[in-house]
Design a protein around this motif. Structure first.
Motif, mmCIF file in Angstrom:
data_model
loop_
_atom_site.group_PDB
_atom_site.id
_atom_site.type_symbol
_atom_site.label_atom_id
_atom_site.label_comp_id
_atom_site.label_asym_id
_atom_site.label_seq_id
_atom_site.Cartn_x
_atom_site.Cartn_y
_atom_site.Cartn_z
ATOM 1 N N SER A 161 0.803 -1.224 0.000
ATOM 2 C CA SER A 161 0.000 0.000 0.000
ATOM 3 C C SER A 161 0.835 1.272 0.000
ATOM 4 O O SER A 161 0.295 2.371 -0.129
ATOM 5 C CB SER A 161 -0.929 0.009 1.225
ATOM 6 N N LEU A 194 -8.976 1.017 -4.698
ATOM 7 C CA LEU A 194 -9.677 0.808 -3.435
ATOM 8 C C LEU A 194 -10.681 1.925 -3.175
ATOM 9 O O LEU A 194 -11.818 1.672 -2.740
ATOM 10 C CB LEU A 194 -8.672 0.725 -2.287
ATOM 11 N N GLN A 195 -10.283 3.163 -3.436
ATOM 12 C CA GLN A 195 -11.151 4.300 -3.148
ATOM 13 C C GLN A 195 -12.352 4.379 -4.086
ATOM 14 O O GLN A 195 -13.337 5.044 -3.769
ATOM 15 C CB GLN A 195 -10.342 5.595 -3.214
ATOM 16 N N SER A 251 -10.722 3.363 2.804
ATOM 17 C CA SER A 251 -9.412 3.490 2.160
ATOM 18 C C SER A 251 -9.000 4.945 1.998
ATOM 19 O O SER A 251 -7.895 5.231 1.534
ATOM 20 C CB SER A 251 -9.422 2.799 0.793
ATOM 21 N N LEU A 257 -5.019 1.539 5.071
ATOM 22 C CA LEU A 257 -4.758 0.877 3.797
ATOM 23 C C LEU A 257 -4.277 -0.567 3.931
ATOM 24 O O LEU A 257 -4.749 -1.436 3.186
ATOM 25 C CB LEU A 257 -3.765 1.700 2.982
ATOM 26 N N ILE A 311 -7.315 -2.684 4.771
ATOM 27 C CA ILE A 311 -8.259 -2.661 3.660
ATOM 28 C C ILE A 311 -7.717 -3.473 2.486
ATOM 29 O O ILE A 311 -8.460 -4.177 1.791
ATOM 30 C CB ILE A 311 -8.555 -1.212 3.235
ATOM 31 N N CYS A 312 -6.405 -3.387 2.243
ATOM 32 C CA CYS A 312 -5.791 -4.199 1.187
ATOM 33 C C CYS A 312 -6.012 -5.684 1.453
ATOM 34 O O CYS A 312 -6.340 -6.452 0.531
ATOM 35 C CB CYS A 312 -4.293 -3.910 1.099
#
Length: 696
Positions: A95, A105-106, A117, A123, A126-127
């Motif tokens: 990330s 992601l966003q 994100s 990050l 979320i990744c």
């Protein structure tokens, strides 16, 4: 996106392990006030906090905890918290400085991913969550398709290229025009040319420069043009003067603009040498950049300096000499860039980076100290020393192997009875010292033996293996190496080859709980049991590939362990794919997902649920296999190019494949987006979901 580890079952009552301590000031709201707020407002509040802070707040508010559970936030934290440290570090690295991934992601269709994100601290978690979501979609898809996003063709004149580990920065070498072009990945699979460097000389420096893809590029500066004398009998070569520039530093700012920020002259780089002569013909300039791009080590044998110099950055960003040491042809940076091992055979000197950026000697590993039985035989002057060295992934341990006595001055083979492995470790005082030494005594004197050592990804295990046995050492809590499995005798395989004896190879899964030993037509799988003891779980045998393909020499991979440790693949002596898959309770079953097909190269994606194979007799095509939710491997799609494929690799985020191939003596680099036809998808929050990140 990838998931290096196998799915882990998690409970709904536990909170994330990443933040076990609750700071008193973390809760800014009275618990009764929080209870009175609407659910949507509570979720809105949580969405403006980092997941770590939201978790801390939820630990003092049962209402907020229930809201985070309802919206899946606790599930994200639990899943990420249950990953190994090595896996968490992978997502942290993935990330960092990866705008295409962050944009993906966003703009995700999953609101929970898109919303959280936006915070940089979120990050990595979320990744990881997105990786599991991508794995779920891919394994349940009916088929895969590959859409060409970008192709670098004739106008780029690719003679060589380097792409960074995140597939976000690309450097292309144009040999014909003596240029280097720097490209950065954009959104939706696009690539943007950001800078072009004119490289009139020192073309071989490209290999050193291309290994690092940060925001600083270091390139040599061409010498001034030399006027040729018409009456001269010999050609006149351009030469550097002491005041001439030799290195240029090119830096990228936050807006993506590259500018030259500094130049260093010959006398600045070699301060104690320039008074000996006026000009210097530097045919090659040898240098290497550290993995983090903050240090540069260089030397120049043409100047007979017999020293190595290390450059680093001052507080103002300017580069300056931070240390100089005796010359050595072998230099190895540690993965964290804070240590250097100089030398590889008789003497290995450890260098350590200090807080002020300077470098000092922090340890010396002398071969003669450990070769007492060899020196007693009077062979100390002829035996070269260690054959291989390696840092551990966490940069705190170092292994050196002596497995080849080689030949004496008269080219007569030297025979010895003992070979050995030495492990050095970094102490709390910053000094390197011996941790453990293991000697392998031979029944009769011999010149060489197969002896290798491999660290696990978490650096807590070291496997030492050779022709007839292996040992496993583990690192204790007080930083000592202890032999856990002592010289397990390997059984004969029954397969013999008339060619040279193949090297042994050990491959770990990502979370360091399993490894496979590949050697001489067989593989042994070792796994940690519930008591933390290594057990031999299974053994496979197969006929090895004994013939080579015609055409250019390419290193093909014919045996692989998937990163999640659930699948092992081989190519037999007829180029047929052999596959074993781990089921429940450690049982391995054989599968034949590609009957009739012959492969010469195999590559897993980082999650271990896709496998790309290059056919022997049609190298313009990649055949991609995928695993189903039931653990069955099947062909999922084919990627067709216009020429013979040279190299291919999945991107670490799992969205694309980079493929280089050749058409009529022209190298072409292409990037292909992986798309899937939706199949049976588990419903979100379904009790029947196989994905714990989606379960209620």
């Amino acid at each position: 996106m990838l998931i290096p580890a196998a799915p882990k079952e998690i409970g709904t009552s536990s909170l994330c392990e990443t933040n076990p301590v609750i700071p008193e000031q973390s809760a800014h709201f009275h618990s009764r006030s929080i209870t009175m707020l609407p659910t949507e407002l509570l979720f809105h509040i949580a969405s403006h906090l980092s997941l770590k802070d939201a978790s801390s707040l939820a630990m003092v508010s049962r209402r907020l905890h229930l809201v985070m559970c309802e919206y899946g936030l606790i599930r994200i934290l639990q899943y990420y918290g249950n990953l190994s440290k090595n896996e968490q570090q992978f997502y942290q690295n993935l990330s960092i400085a990866n705008p295409p991934l962050i944009h993906h992601l966003q703009t995700s269709k999953m609101s929970i991913i898109a919303r959280h994100s936006q915070c940089t601290d979120n990050l990595p978690a979320i990744c990881a969550y997105h990786a599991y979501h991508l794995r779920n979609e891919t394994t349940n898809a009916k088929s895969l398709d590959f859409v060409l996003n970008k192709s670098f063709v004739r106008e780029e004149h690719i003679s060589n290229y380097y792409i960074n580990s995140n597939h976000s920065r690309l450097i292309i070498k144009d040999h014909g025009n003596s240029q280097l072009s720097i490209w950065t990945a954009g959104n939706n699979g696009s690539w943007n040319r950001e800078f072009t460097i004119e490289l009139l000389h020192y073309r071989k420096c490209f290999k050193k420069m291309g290994k690092y893809h940060g925001d600083t590029i270091v390139v040599p500066v061409a010498p001034p043009f030399a006027d040729a004398d018409a009456d001269a009998d010999e050609p006149v070569y351009p030469k550097h003067g002491a005041k001439d520039d030799l290195l240029a530093f090119i830096q990228r700012d936050e807006s993506g603009s590259w500018t030259e920020t500094q130049r260093m002259t010959v006398e600045a780089l070699f301060p104690n040498t320039c008074g000996r002569q006026d000009t210097y013909y530097l045919k090659y300039f040898y240098y290497e950049v550290s993995p983090d791009g903050k240090s540069l080590i260089y030397s120049d044998p043409d100047l007979f300096v017999h020293r190595l110099f290390i450059l680093g950055q001052e507080l103002d960003g300017q580069w300056a000499i931070k240390g100089h040491f005796p010359w050595s042809g072998n230099k190895k940076f540690s993965p964290d860039s804070n240590h250097i091992a100089l030398g590889e055979s008789s003497t290995i000197r450890f260098l350590g980076k200090q807080k002020d950026g300077g470098w000092i000697t922090t340890g010396i590993l002398e071969f003669e100290f450990y070769a007492t039985t060899l020196t007693e035989a009077g062979m100390d002057e002829d035996i070269v020393g260690f054959s291989s060295i390696a840092f551990s992934p966490d940069s705190r341990h170092f292994v050196a192997c002596f497995d080849d006595a080689q030949e004496d001055g008269a080219d007569v083979p030297i025979h010895v009875e003992d070979f050995f492995v030495v492990v050095f470790s970094l102490g709390d005082d910053g000094q390197w010292s011996e941790a453990i030494t293991m000697t392998k005594h031979q029944l009769r004197p011999t010149q060489a033996t197969l002896l290798n050592a491999t660290f696990s990804p978490n650096s807590r295990y070291l496997v030492i293996y050779g022709k007839h046995g292996l040992e496993v050492c583990h690192l204790t809590d007080d930083n000592r190496w202890v032999a856990e499995l002592k010289y397990y005798k390997l059984p004969p395989t029954g397969y013999h080859s008339s060619g040279p004896e193949p090297e042994s190879t050990v491959r770990f899964n990502t979370c360091s709980s399993l490894f496979a030993l590949f050697q001489e037509g067989y593989a042994m799988v070792w796994q940690l049991n519930d008591s933390g003891v290594w057990e031999c779980q299974h053994r496979f045998t197969y006929p090895t590939v004994i013939h080579r393909l015609s055409g250019p020499t390419i290193d093909y991979t014919t045996q692989q362990l998937s990163p999640d440790g659930k699948t092992i693949v081989f190519i037999d002596n007829r180029w047929r794919l052999k596959m074993w898959v781990q089921k429940q309770h450690g049982k391995w079953t054989r599968q034949n997902p590609a009957p009739g097909l012959q492969f010469c190269n195999l590559v897993f994606n980082q999650g271990g649920y896709l496998l790309a194979g290059l056919p022997v007799y049609d190298k313009s095509c990649l055949i991609v296999l995928g695993i189903t939710p039931d653990g069955i491997w099947q062909e999922r799609g084919r990627l067709q190019t216009e020429g013979n494929i040279i190299h291919f690799d999945f991107s670490p985020c799992g969205h694309s494949i980079a493929v280089s191939y050749r058409v009529r003596n022209q190298n072409i680099l292409s990037f292909w987006q992986i798309e899937w036809e939706p199949g049976r998808q588990p419903a979100m929050n379904s009790t029947n979901s196989r994905n714990p990140a989606y379960a209620s």
